[in-house]
Enzyme design. Structure first.
Site, PDB file in Angstrom:
ATOM      1  CB  CYS A  10      -0.888  -0.006   1.347  1.00  0.00           C
ATOM      2  SG  CYS A  10      -1.870  -1.456   1.357  1.00  0.00           S
ATOM      3  CG  HIS A  20      -3.365   3.222   1.688  1.00  0.00           C
ATOM      4  ND1 HIS A  20      -3.747   2.691   0.664  1.00  0.00           N
ATOM      5  CD2 HIS A  20      -3.398   2.223   2.953  1.00  0.00           C
ATOM      6  CE1 HIS A  20      -4.411   1.573   1.051  1.00  0.00           C
ATOM      7  NE2 HIS A  20      -4.107   1.157   2.004  1.00  0.00           N
ATOM      8  CG  ASN A  79      -6.985  -0.916   0.952  1.00  0.00           C
ATOM      9  OD1 ASN A  79      -6.205  -0.693   0.291  1.00  0.00           O
ATOM     10  ND2 ASN A  79      -6.712  -1.280   2.469  1.00  0.00           N
TER      11      ASN A  79
END
Length: 320
Positions: free
Chosen positions: A111, A247, A277
């Protein structure tokens, strides 16, 4: 001169799955998912591959930058979900967009991937190894998710985001990346096991596994400290930053960082409600949405911050 962003692009698969659809697969409901994650719906790939989505995001960024692809010297794709071990996703993108003069490679920082890719491109540009780079975060996480595991299947989704960066008057003011491999098993996904004529075993199905509370605590602790150090190195106060682009892991993480740093939540744009996500793709997808909606103005100071598997984390302060 600095390394600055001159164009952005993104791609989201057209198939959208909302929380009510997920509730048919796993024991959950819309209210629980919204409360614990902030997610309402997510985009899921069907025929789309990671390289296809990366290519579409790249094309959009190139158009936004009004750039001849032949002027791209470097292509970096950040991904943990490539559809091939080789050729790399970046080489496939190079072929599809006609960036015949680019050096290409992929990287995996989960990520934090886009932040790591941007720092790498900055190093190339500042040392004169490249003038213009295309950086992409692209993921097909739906193929790595156990759709019976509520702790992960409600979170992860697919998509790609891209940015064109080059040397210009305004750009990166400060950059930081960190890693802690000792905590890496808190978020993991095993690849194929060794299997050859010496080792014969039945192939397991490997999915993303996550210890949610560990990741939450890691993010809420590391992200504020990382941003504080980033701003300190640049001599910029937190009040001078227009936006903090984190993020999009979980809306509760973003809200907790906002509260801990005593920064208004309005300075933390989010799109997790409709994107979920998307790992390395989440920051560039959000940046592209902000750019195309007119939110980003010349001279704005923007912090981007990634955190996740590895464990990895990092941030950049950018003057737009």
């Amino acid at each position: 001169m600095a390394t600055g962003i001159i164009g952005t692009g993104s791609y989201l698969p057209p198939t959208v799955i909302d929380n009510n659809e997920l509730a048919k697969l796993v024991k959950t409901d819309d209210e629980w998912i919204r409360e614990h994650t902030g997610i309402v719906e997510r985009h899921i790939a069907t025929d789309e591959t990671t390289s296809y989505m990366a290519t579409e995001a790249a094309k959009a960024a190139i158009k936004n930058a009004d750039l001849d692809p032949k002027k791209i010297d470097l292509i970096i794709v950040a991904t943990l979900s490539a559809e091939r071990a080789t050729p790399s996703m970046s080489c496939i993108v190079q072929d599809k967009i006609g960036a015949v003069n680019a050096t290409c490679f992929d990287l995996n920082a989960a990520c934090s991937g886009f932040v790591y890719a941007l720092q790498t491109a900055d190093a190339y540009i500042q040392t004169g190894l490249a003038k213009t780079a295309l950086i992409i975060g692209a993921e097909t996480l739906s193929k790595l998710v156990d759709w019976k595991d509520r702790s992960t299947c409600i979170l992860f989704a697919d998509g790609a985001g891209a940015a064109i960066v080059t040397d210009k008057e305004h750009g990166i003011l400060s950059s930081i990346t960190h890693s802690d491999g000792s905590k890496g098993m808190s978020l993991k996904c095993k690849d194929r096991s060794t299997r050859n004529f010496l080792v014969r075993k039945q192939e397991d199905k490997h999915y993303i596994q996550m210890i949610g509370p560990d990741i939450f605590k890691f993010a809420v602790r590391r992200v504020p400290a990382c941003i504080d150090l980033l701003l300190q190195r640049a001599g910029v106060s937190k009040e001078d930053v227009t936006y903090y682009v984190l993020h999009q892991a979980n809306a509760r993480i973003v809200a907790s960082v906002s509260k801990k740093m005593e920064i208004p939540i309005e300075k933390f744009p989010m799109n997790i409600e409709h994107c979920g996500n998307t790992s390395s793709a989440s920051i560039p997808i959000l940046l592209d949405e902000m750019n195309r909606s007119g939110m980003l103005k010349e001279g704005d100071k923007v912090v981007i911050c990634g955190f996740g598997g590895g464990l990895t984390w990092g941030a950049q302060l950018i003057e737009w």
